[in-house]
Motif scaffolding. Structure first.
Motif, PDB file in Angstrom:
ATOM      1  N   GLY A  88       0.933  -1.036  -0.044  1.00 11.21           N
ATOM      2  CA  GLY A  88       0.029   0.034   0.211  1.00 11.21           C
ATOM      3  C   GLY A  88       0.786   1.296   0.002  1.00 11.21           C
ATOM      4  O   GLY A  88       0.413   2.382   0.475  1.00 11.21           O
ATOM      5  N   GLY A  89       1.865   1.250  -0.651  1.00 12.07           N
ATOM      6  CA  GLY A  89       2.786   2.483  -0.900  1.00 12.07           C
ATOM      7  C   GLY A  89       3.609   2.689   0.518  1.00 12.07           C
ATOM      8  O   GLY A  89       4.284   3.737   0.657  1.00 12.07           O
ATOM      9  N   LEU A  90       3.526   1.857   1.286  1.00 16.28           N
ATOM     10  CA  LEU A  90       4.318   1.865   2.687  1.00 16.28           C
ATOM     11  C   LEU A  90       5.760   1.574   2.265  1.00 16.28           C
ATOM     12  O   LEU A  90       6.015   0.896   1.341  1.00 16.28           O
ATOM     13  N   ARG A  91       6.738   2.035   3.182  1.00 13.00           N
ATOM     14  CA  ARG A  91       8.127   1.728   3.020  1.00 13.00           C
ATOM     15  C   ARG A  91       8.675   0.321   3.536  1.00 13.00           C
ATOM     16  O   ARG A  91       8.263  -0.152   4.660  1.00 13.00           O
ATOM     17  N   THR A 108      23.265  -1.493  21.673  1.00 15.57           N
ATOM     18  CA  THR A 108      22.797  -0.249  21.662  1.00 15.57           C
ATOM     19  C   THR A 108      22.570   0.095  20.232  1.00 15.57           C
ATOM     20  O   THR A 108      22.701  -0.381  19.373  1.00 15.57           O
ATOM     21  N   TYR A 109      21.785   1.457  19.943  1.00 17.35           N
ATOM     22  CA  TYR A 109      21.257   1.912  18.720  1.00 17.35           C
ATOM     23  C   TYR A 109      21.762   3.232  18.262  1.00 17.35           C
ATOM     24  O   TYR A 109      22.425   3.774  19.210  1.00 17.35           O
ATOM     25  N   LYS A 110      21.815   3.436  16.914  1.00 18.12           N
ATOM     26  CA  LYS A 110      22.310   4.635  16.479  1.00 18.12           C
ATOM     27  C   LYS A 110      21.148   5.070  15.323  1.00 18.12           C
ATOM     28  O   LYS A 110      20.415   4.320  14.863  1.00 18.12           O
ATOM     29  N   ASN A 111      21.728   6.244  14.546  1.00 21.49           N
ATOM     30  CA  ASN A 111      20.880   6.518  13.548  1.00 21.49           C
ATOM     31  C   ASN A 111      19.408   6.746  13.724  1.00 21.49           C
ATOM     32  O   ASN A 111      18.552   6.110  12.955  1.00 21.49           O
ATOM     33  N   TRP A 112      19.135   7.508  14.810  1.00 21.72           N
ATOM     34  CA  TRP A 112      17.551   7.440  15.149  1.00 21.72           C
ATOM     35  C   TRP A 112      17.012   8.460  13.979  1.00 21.72           C
ATOM     36  O   TRP A 112      17.471   9.560  13.651  1.00 21.72           O
ATOM     37  N   GLN A 113      15.820   7.922  13.560  1.00 26.22           N
ATOM     38  CA  GLN A 113      14.934   8.703  12.708  1.00 26.22           C
ATOM     39  C   GLN A 113      13.587   8.795  13.069  1.00 26.22           C
ATOM     40  O   GLN A 113      12.925   7.835  13.838  1.00 26.22           O
ATOM     41  N   LEU A 114      12.768  10.042  12.898  1.00 30.55           N
ATOM     42  CA  LEU A 114      11.627  10.232  13.410  1.00 30.55           C
ATOM     43  C   LEU A 114      10.605  10.745  12.301  1.00 30.55           C
ATOM     44  O   LEU A 114      10.972  11.105  11.654  1.00 30.55           O
ATOM     45  N   PHE A 115       9.547  10.131  12.173  1.00 29.65           N
ATOM     46  CA  PHE A 115       8.426  10.277  11.095  1.00 29.65           C
ATOM     47  C   PHE A 115       7.217  10.821  11.776  1.00 29.65           C
ATOM     48  O   PHE A 115       6.774  10.048  12.680  1.00 29.65           O
ATOM     49  N   ASN A 116       6.426  11.290  11.000  1.00 29.89           N
ATOM     50  CA  ASN A 116       4.912  11.828  11.599  1.00 29.89           C
ATOM     51  C   ASN A 116       3.986  10.952  10.418  1.00 29.89           C
ATOM     52  O   ASN A 116       3.996  11.523   9.286  1.00 29.89           O
ATOM     53  N   LEU A 117       3.557   9.816  10.824  1.00 23.74           N
ATOM     54  CA  LEU A 117       2.526   9.210  10.033  1.00 23.74           C
ATOM     55  C   LEU A 117       1.618   9.455   9.500  1.00 23.74           C
ATOM     56  O   LEU A 117       0.729   9.101   8.422  1.00 23.74           O
ATOM     57  N   GLU A 118       1.082  10.745  10.310  1.00 20.68           N
ATOM     58  CA  GLU A 118      -0.223  11.384   9.746  1.00 20.68           C
ATOM     59  C   GLU A 118      -0.115  12.304   8.275  1.00 20.68           C
ATOM     60  O   GLU A 118      -1.063  12.385   7.707  1.00 20.68           O
ATOM     61  N   THR A 119       1.186  12.681   8.319  1.00 20.52           N
ATOM     62  CA  THR A 119       1.441  13.435   7.319  1.00 20.52           C
ATOM     63  C   THR A 119       2.564  12.865   6.288  1.00 20.52           C
ATOM     64  O   THR A 119       2.813  13.171   5.269  1.00 20.52           O
ATOM     65  N   ASP A 120       3.132  11.629   6.595  1.00 19.15           N
ATOM     66  CA  ASP A 120       4.175  11.048   5.848  1.00 19.15           C
ATOM     67  C   ASP A 120       4.160   9.391   6.044  1.00 19.15           C
ATOM     68  O   ASP A 120       4.979   8.794   6.609  1.00 19.15           O
ATOM     69  N   ARG A 121       3.074   8.768   5.764  1.00 22.64           N
ATOM     70  CA  ARG A 121       2.716   7.462   5.920  1.00 22.64           C
ATOM     71  C   ARG A 121       3.950   6.604   5.137  1.00 22.64           C
ATOM     72  O   ARG A 121       4.043   5.615   5.833  1.00 22.64           O
ATOM     73  N   ALA A 122       4.554   7.212   4.101  1.00 24.33           N
ATOM     74  CA  ALA A 122       5.759   6.477   3.373  1.00 24.33           C
ATOM     75  C   ALA A 122       6.999   6.749   4.219  1.00 24.33           C
ATOM     76  O   ALA A 122       7.939   6.017   3.537  1.00 24.33           O
ATOM     77  N   GLN A 123       7.118   7.212   5.094  1.00 20.06           N
ATOM     78  CA  GLN A 123       8.307   7.470   5.990  1.00 20.06           C
ATOM     79  C   GLN A 123       9.575   8.152   4.806  1.00 20.06           C
ATOM     80  O   GLN A 123      10.601   7.322   5.169  1.00 20.06           O
ATOM     81  N   ASP A 124       9.032   9.100   4.081  1.00 19.24           N
ATOM     82  CA  ASP A 124      10.201   9.573   3.359  1.00 19.24           C
ATOM     83  C   ASP A 124      10.875  10.499   4.080  1.00 19.24           C
ATOM     84  O   ASP A 124      11.990  11.029   3.464  1.00 19.24           O
ATOM     85  N   HIS A 125      10.252  11.446   4.930  1.00 20.22           N
ATOM     86  CA  HIS A 125      11.233  12.531   5.293  1.00 20.22           C
ATOM     87  C   HIS A 125      11.225  12.568   7.105  1.00 20.22           C
ATOM     88  O   HIS A 125      10.378  12.447   8.070  1.00 20.22           O
ATOM     89  N   ASN A 126      12.617  12.290   7.363  1.00 13.98           N
ATOM     90  CA  ASN A 126      13.097  12.258   8.488  1.00 13.98           C
ATOM     91  C   ASN A 126      13.117  13.506   9.377  1.00 13.98           C
ATOM     92  O   ASN A 126      13.785  14.651   8.842  1.00 13.98           O
ATOM     93  N   ILE A 127      12.113  13.710  10.374  1.00 13.85           N
ATOM     94  CA  ILE A 127      11.900  15.084  11.038  1.00 13.85           C
ATOM     95  C   ILE A 127      12.607  15.203  12.291  1.00 13.85           C
ATOM     96  O   ILE A 127      12.370  15.972  13.339  1.00 13.85           O
ATOM     97  N   ALA A 128      13.514  14.134  12.660  1.00 15.84           N
ATOM     98  CA  ALA A 128      14.382  14.031  13.932  1.00 15.84           C
ATOM     99  C   ALA A 128      14.948  15.388  14.359  1.00 15.84           C
ATOM    100  O   ALA A 128      14.730  16.029  15.418  1.00 15.84           O
TER     101      ALA A 128
END
Length: 457
Positions: A277-280, A405-425
């Motif tokens: 469905g167009g999701l990443r 442990t973890y690195k390269n944290w990315q944040l997405f707003n799925l209400e406006t970017d369901r395809a997770q194209d834009h990291n807004i962290a």
């Protein structure tokens, strides 16, 4: 001992409530079905039975698997707990791994059995079965009175499988297609083996559309050429819908629809990128395409018809939600990662829904390795450690997984970017910090519970 005590306590709590007053419960689970495969989700496959089920109940737009691959997701469904707590780090290969769904875990089948239900599992299991070299529990040890299952996929394909096991005994070659065989078994159990004076829990886990795929030619050709993998893939889903239609018809003969709660979902996203469905991403990835799946709840007279629910929910919520709908108190002393979403399914009751813990995923070979969903926010990260290149889970990885442990944290707003194209962290450091701390807190708790399969058990 602790499990026996908790189940005994549950029996005491349920003793005052008549089992006959409770509805039958049917869980339908597809295997590798994408978010946009079936008709009511805008998919290309003709699924009138499932579409009618959705029209008669509540369909979730943002419903999630328990993991991006098979075995862990199934552990989450049955326990309401993160799969690592339950002993399942990744998909299980019985020949090379000690891993299995821990016998100490209290499953939905056990909860309902203590509430007076007859219980049966039919279809794929993939939570560990005994081999000549390894002793592992079976569905009977997890609360099922009757079971027909496979250790992993239907083999050699969905057509004429020869690897079903019934109550511990190999069945041998069975002619037909897996989804129809599974429903045949369900119907036989309903007719001949269940206790007719008790409500029942029927757990139906289909193999379709997991590869290797097969479907009747007359169905496949309605979607394309017989050798077209996309057409065969669609054919397996169509065939499954036809099998579900047979089951639903019989359920209506057994009891009025108002007496049966039916839930439908998939264990993870599709391996076909054109069906998410167009999701990443896709199966095996902690992007939305790997973990977002269909989610349908139907209970006429209780769950309103034609409802579309946008609040995020998932397989991790199944156990607490069934308990909530049926009026069964949750087990004291057992941490559930899922929440009771029954307020969303019964809005007329006027109870507000609050998720006690964000949805969380961890899969050691996935990229990203972790993901968290909290309201509109999706947080993902990469591992800050390396494992071997093997695709199959190795129990020697467990120390690294637990301390990783973890690195390269990315944040997405799925209400406006369901395809997770834009990291807004970078634009929301305060949200990133809050969700990152919450993810680490949940992760730490889960890893503390995870069994050490790499050590002698």
């Amino acid at each position: 001992m602790l499990k026996a005590f908790l189940i005994s306590a549950l029996s005491f709590l349920l003793a005052a409530t008549s089992a006959s007053a409770r509805p039958n419960v049917v869980m339908l689970l597809a295997d590798d079905l994408g978010h946009q495969d079936i008709g009511c989700y805008g998919g290309p496959v003709k699924t009138p039975a499932l579409d009618a089920l959705a029209a008669g109940g509540t369909r979730f737009t943002d419903f999630y698997s328990g993991c991006a691959v098979c075995s862990p997701s199934r552990a989450v469904l049955l326990t309401g707990r993160h799969h690592i707590r339950a002993g399942v780090y990744s998909w299980i290969n019985d020949a090379s791994q000690k891993s299995h769904l821990l016998e100490r875990e209290i499953t939905l089948a056990e909860v309902l059995k203590q509430a007076g239900y007859a219980t049966a599992h039919v279809g794929k299991w993939h939570l560990g079965l005994p081999t000549d070299q390894r002793k592992k529990p079976t569905p009977a040890d997890h609360g099922f009175d009757h079971w027909l299952g496979t250790a992993n996929n239907a083999a050699p394909s969905h057509h004429n499988p020869d690897n079903f096991i019934r109550n511990g005994e190999p069945v041998g070659l069975v002619e037909g297609y897996s989804c129809q065989i599974v429903v045949d078994e369900a119907l036989t159990w309903l007719e001949k083996h269940r206790a007719k004076d008790r409500p029942f829990f029927l757990n139906v886990w289909f193999h379709e559309p997991h590869a290797p795929i097969a479907a009747p030619d007359e169905i496949v050709e309605t979607y394309g050429a017989l050798k077209d993998k996309a057409a065969v893939y669609s054919g397996t889903i169509d065939n499954t819908d036809r099998a579900i239609a047979r089951l639903l018809a019989r359920l209506k003969e057994i009891a009025p629809p108002e007496d049966t709660l039916i839930i439908y979902a998939s264990d993870n996203g599709s391996y076909r990128a054109d069906r998410v469905g167009g999701l990443r991403g896709s199966k095996g990835m902690n992007w939305e395409g790997g973990i977002r799946v269909p989610g349908i709840f139907s209970w006429p007279g209780v769950i309103p018809a034609g409802a579309v629910e946008k609040t995020p929910a998932g397989l991790v919520d199944i156990l607490p939600t069934v308990c909530g709908l049926l009026g069964i108190a949750p087990l004291a002393g057992v941490h559930l990662d899922g929440s009771d979403i029954s307020p969303l399914l019964r809005p007329a009751a006027g109870t507000a829904f609050t998720r006690h813990q964000p949805l969380f995923w961890h899969l050691q070979k996935a990229r990203p390795i972790v993901a968290l969903r909290d309201g509109p926010w999706s947080l993902v990260a990469e591992p800050d450690f390396e494992l071997s290149t093997s695709n199959m889970f190795e129990e020697s990885w467990i120390p690294a997984i637990k301390s990783g442990t973890y690195k390269n944290w990315q944040l997405f707003n799925l209400e406006t970017d369901r395809a997770q194209d834009h990291n807004i962290a970078p634009d929301h450091p305060e949200i990133l910090a809050r969700l990152k701390a919450r993810l680490i807190e949940i992760n730490t708790s889960i890893m503390a519970d995870g069994p050490d399969w790499h050590l002698d058990q």
